[in-house]
Design an enzyme around this catalytic site. Structure first.
Site, short mmCIF file in Angstrom:
data_model
loop_
_atom_site.label_atom_id
_atom_site.label_comp_id
_atom_site.label_asym_id
_atom_site.label_seq_id
_atom_site.Cartn_x
_atom_site.Cartn_y
_atom_site.Cartn_z
N GLY A 25 16.72 -57.26 -53.53
CA GLY A 25 15.74 -57.49 -54.24
C GLY A 25 14.68 -58.38 -53.41
O GLY A 25 15.04 -58.86 -52.23
N CYS A 26 13.41 -58.35 -53.79
CA CYS A 26 12.47 -59.13 -52.98
C CYS A 26 11.15 -59.59 -53.48
O CYS A 26 10.67 -59.26 -54.69
CB CYS A 26 12.22 -58.44 -51.56
SG CYS A 26 13.38 -57.52 -50.77
#
Lengths: 374, 501, 149
Positions: free
Chosen positions: A12-13
């Protein structure tokens, strides 16, 4: 544990992007402040930046940024580089000691252009020639990795939180007209700097939040066109697809976006006969280039960037405008942190790109028209 | 006549407390198992004739009938099995090649069942197809490398003809002759309703079904039955049949007694004459000859119709498929060794060819390594039993699948494997007008539509689980598969990882 | 009015219509019991015509101007003015067979055991004719205005 490239790691980011459409240069501090606001979206296992317009003195040279595990890798790489390229300048990329940035590899940069006779012999243009060079180093020299290969631009990345990465690379001292940033939340601890984002090839840089369910389909499709996916990351695949569509196949940006986030068939059915023909054939030809699964990503290509979501918008993306500045980020907070009173803030719909380009003579308005007011 | 050494294979159990002597069983059995004995005032059965098609079982109004495997055995022998011994008795009696039907029924490993499918958890949201869009449409045909457009966004690329399928499933080739008029009627109508295609097989196209042309693939096989200009131009696509999974390397033979007036007209051969399909096409002895036929057919149809080639999955399938792609085929259909047939020599059916799972993986990998996979479409055939098999086939590299046995089962087939007798009690593999009537196309087409729709729903659910909303993104997506209980070599050929990797 | 129509082309000649016709008009309304327990099971009210491969069941057409009603000497045969169904009141029927003689379709059967005329009543008690309900191939249709081909 296998290093990234030998195993696939979902993550995720946080992403953020800024452009000054007049081409005015501004320091890396803004983008650092923006991405730092979204500290909780990353976990300290990867951060990075792409900066455009930072090497005006060498704007005709490919700026290669390299990670080396050791001096042998450096020597082998330089042997190949110097056999094929005229190197105008080589140096260590300046860094400062930063508390949370550890295990740094050797980090070098080279400003180089292909030797004319080598280029002629290869029967390739300089871009193709350089891609071949990058693929060669990345797949054949153990411990060497080209992480940036564009002109008048550079990628800076590391294992760490993005704000620490900015500090490490002294980004406040660079000035660019367009900046991308990325904070990573991978689901393991690869500890390899090459695995951080942005991902870059020539002038295309990609920061990406998402997981491509279509990864293997996209990868195999790309391999047929000569791309070698060494990283097993979604970002790499996304970057190559844009490279294929924009550079190799010469598609307009808007259409390239309609390949990676294709309209639904029921939308195509409602189009005019001409559009229907276009979009049907686009899908027929490029079905396997559809990026499927949740993502929001920013693709910078020198003259501007595209920010786009998957077609059913499964990841966050917000955009804002103030004067000639265009901002995109995972969260609105990351924009308001550096732009207190934007003229407009909107949430682009799934598959509808925000395209922000440097202003040229034949200026046209290119923002997404299908938007939701934030 | 001397004593036959064969004993009945099945036993009819009749519950006389329930039997009402209504004779429905007797009237329905084309194998003449049941009869009424006036002296006994009882229904009696001749087990010897029973093929276990279960027509009587299902029509009996009082459920008085059960068919069981006959308990009569030989002395147990792991090598000289029941079938091994009986086959010898049969051949010693007749001196003939053993005939059988439907697909290979030997216990070879079913690789579909050794593969499992991925689903999203946390890092990637699964998608609910009931709430979110989920697209199954595919186009089969040659694809150009790239699109070319002018500045006004007009498409400049000359697009090769494409077949549009609303779901990646087609009804595989079954000729009129091997199956009945009513079976064809049901398949054609279902294909139209579903927005997919059915395949005429090599027996020509009955004039009544020309109206379903846009949902029809017509076959050109070694016998060239029923091929004329109208036949080719009526169809949506043309398929050159080189081989069939159930009997690779073998031709076909429809006995003269099955060549009725109607079949004679459709196949364009004299009625009552044997319809022989030679083993090879006698104008195709090499790959360049195939290219000629492909382009002859394209010429004949003004390059408006895709021309596909169907081959059986054999050892060298990957190289053959590559040759076919380069010969100009728009799609390649590959039929695995479990594919069905209306009649085949039993030894061929059970021993020749390779599993479709390996064939499709090998062909896809080979075409990719040559950089031509994206230019041609691949259709997997040969025992697709359910929607999960389809998902696995597409993840291994197919663009779509052919189903035939499954379609016939939907129409009532009970897999008794007696198609070659022409006495199909379910009105499918027969030309006997008394039996053909038993397949009501009105019911049949709805059952086919139901089956394909049900499978499509299931495919959507599985795609959603994987976090995919378009079947395009499943194509060749082998990371979505994991293998269980396979050797490393098998995993490598399938190009998948082991579960847990 | 709704009548029973036959799709001859998909009639499989199993005669289940006959079995269920008998059952429907039996005391027990159960196949097994109708056949096993009733000493005199009812006469079927349909005729099955068979000349293979042609076969179909034939039942009263419930004619508008029914000759059987006109010719009935006791008034047993009557057409319901509301539903249009032609029925035979077996209490009144004397078994003269005039109706059998005049029926243009041959759809009236002699119940010899009871010496009365036996004919299709569209399973008035059950709502839907048993033959239609139990035809395994949907060859029988109970509909208004026939079948479209």
């Amino acid at each position: 544990m296998l290093k990234e490239g030998y195993v696939r790691i979902p993550s995720g980011c946080a992403i953020s992007g800024i452009i000054d459409r007049t081409g005015r240069l501004f320091s890396g501090q803004s983008i650092t402040d923006s991405i730092a606001t979204m500290h909780d979206r990353s976990n300290g296992l990867g951060g990075g930046f792409a900066a455009y317009g930072i090497y005006p003195d060498f704007k005709d040279y490919f700026a290669f940024h390299m990670f080396y595990d050791d001096l042998i890798a450096k020597q082998e790489t330089e042997n190949i580089l110097k056999a094929d390229y005229i190197v105008a300048l080589e140096e260590k990329i300046p860094t400062r000691k930063t508390a949370h940035i550890k295990n740094a590899p050797l980090i070098y940069r080279y400003f180089a252009i292909p030797k004319p006779e080598k280029l002629k012999l290869s029967e390739l243009d300089e871009n193709e020639f350089t891609i071949k060079f990058v693929f060669n180093i990345n797949s054949n020299i153990p411990g060497a990795y080209v992480f940036s290969s564009g002109k008048n631009m550079g990628v800076f990345k590391a294992v760490g939180y993005p704000e620490d990465v900015a500090n490490f690379y002294k980004l406040e001292s660079y000035k660019g007209y367009m900046w991308l940033a990325h904070g990573r939340f991978p689901t393991n601890t690869p500890g390899w700097w090459g695995g951080a984002h942005p991902f870059n090839l020539l002038n295309i840089s990609v920061v990406h939040n998402g997981e491509l369910s279509s990864y293997d389909t996209n990868r195999k499709y790309l391999e047929e066109f000569g791309y070698i996916c060494t990283l097993q990351t979604d970002t790499e695949v996304a970057a190559y697809i844009f490279d294929l569509l924009l550079r190799k196949h010469g598609l307009p940006i808007e259409l390239a976006c309609k390949v990676v986030a294709s309209p639904l068939w029921k939308q195509v059915e409602r189009m005019s006969p001409k559009e229907k023909f276009l979009y049907t054939n686009l899908k027929v030809i490029y079905g396997r280039a559809l990026l499927n699964g949740p993502f929001s990503m920013i693709i910078a290509y020198g003259d501007g960037f595209i920010a786009i979501n998957d077609r059913i918008k499964l990841r966050p993306l917000t955009a804002a405008k103030k004067g000639d500045m265009i901002y995109v980020a995972s969260e609105e907070s990351a924009i308001r942190q550096i732009c207190k009173n934007p003229e407009s803030v909107w949430i682009p719909r799934g598959g509808e790109p925000v395209i922000a380009e440097l202003i040229r003579d034949n200026e046209k308005e290119m923002y997404s028209t299908k938007e939701v007011t934030a | 006549m001397s004593l036959s050494y064969l004993t009945p294979e099945f036993k009819v159990l009749r519950d006389y407390d329930k039997c009402i002597n209504c004779k429905v069983c007797m009237r329905q059995c084309s194998f003449e198992v049941h009869s009424y004995d006036e002296d006994l005032d009882k229904m009696v059965s001749n087990d010897m004739n029973c093929v276990n098609c279960q027509r009587c079982v299902l029509l009996c109004p009082t459920q008085a009938l059960t068919i069981i495997k006959h308990p009569q055995t030989f002395k147990e022998h792991a090598n000289w099995t029941y079938d091994a011994i009986r086959d010898i008795y049969r051949q010693a009696e007749t001196g003939g090649v053993l005939l059988s039907s439907m697909g290979n029924d030997r216990p070879y490993p079913v690789y579909w069942d050794k593969m499992v499918i991925n689903a999203s958890q946390v890092t990637n949201p699964s998608i609910d197809p009931l709430r979110e869009p989920m697209e199954l449409r595919v186009y089969l045909g040659r694809k150009p490398d790239r699109i070319e457009i002018d500045e006004n966004l007009n498409v400049k690329t000359k697009m090769p003809p494409q077949l549009k399928l609303e779901t990646p499933i087609m009804f595989s080739a079954m000729s009129y002759g091997s199956i009945s008029y009513n079976a064809h009627a049901a398949l054609a109508r279902a294909a139209e309703e579903l927005g997919i295609l059915y395949n005429t097989g090599e027996g020509g196209l009955h004039k009544d079904f020309r109206k379903y042309g846009k949902n029809t693939i017509v076959q050109v096989a070694s016998g060239r039955f029923g091929v004329d200009r109208e036949y080719l131009n009526t169809a949506a696509a043309i398929e050159i049949k080189i081989g069939q999974g159930a009997k690779p390397g073998i031709g076909g033979h429809l006995p003269g007694e099955k060549v009725s007036e109607d079949i004679s007209a459709t196949r364009m051969i004299p009625s009552g004459s044997d319809a022989i399909s030679p083993a090879p096409h006698h104008d195709i002895y090499s790959i360049e000859d195939l290219a000629q036929l492909i382009y002859s057919l394209k010429e004949a149809t003004d390059y408006q119709k895709p021309v596909g080639v169907k081959i059986a999955a054999v050892n060298n399938v990957a190289a053959i498929a590559s040759g076919i792609a380069r010969a100009g085929a728009d799609y390649i259909a590959i039929d695995g060794f479990r594919g069905g047939t209306g009649a085949a020599p039993k030894r061929i059916r059970d021993n020749v060819g390779i599993p479709i799972e390996f064939a499709i993986a090998a062909v896809d990998a080979r075409l990719r390594s040559e950089g031509i996979r994206h230019t041609v479409s691949l259709v997997a055939a040969g025992s697709i039993r359910n929607s999960a098999d389809i998902v696995k086939a597409i993840a291994l590299g197919a663009d779509a699948v052919y189903i035939a046995t499954a379609a016939l089962i939907a129409l009532g087939c009970h897999m008794c494997q007696k198609c070659h007798t022409g006495k199909c009690n379910w009105g499918i593999a027969t030309q006997d007008p008394n039996l053909v009537k038993r397949l009501n196309p009105e019911i049949g087409y709805k059952r086919l539509v139901n089956l394909v729709q049900a499978w499509s729903h299931e495919i959507k659910e599985m795609l959603g689980g994987m976090g995919i909303n378009d079947i395009e993104s499943l194509k060749g997506n082998r990371l979505m598969l994991r293998g269980i209980g396979m050797t490393q070599k098998e995993l490598d050929i399938l190009g998948i990882l082991a579960a847990g990797e | 009015m709704k009548k029973v129509y036959v799709k001859e082309e998909v009639c499989v000649g199993c005669r289940l219509c006959e079995v269920y016709c008998i059952t429907s008009h039996s005391k027990y309304k159960d196949v097994l019991k109708a056949y096993k327990l009733e000493p005199q099971r009812p006469t079927p009210r349909i005729v099955i015509e068979e000349n293979r491969p042609v076969s179909f069941s034939l039942q009263c057409r419930h004619c508008d101007d029914a000759p059987c009603v006109k010719s009935c000497i006791t008034g047993a045969m009557r057409k319901d003015p509301l539903t249009g169904v032609v029925t035979c009141d077996t209490d009144k029927c004397v078994g003269c067979w005039t109706c059998v003689l005049v029926c243009e379709f041959g759809a009236i059967i002699r119940d010899v055991n009871n010496k009365v005329a036996s004919k299709c009543d569209l399973c008035a008690e059950a709502g839907e004719p048993a033959c239609v309900k139990n035809c395994p191939n949907e060859a029988l249709v109970y509909s208004e205005g026939g079948i479209s081909v």
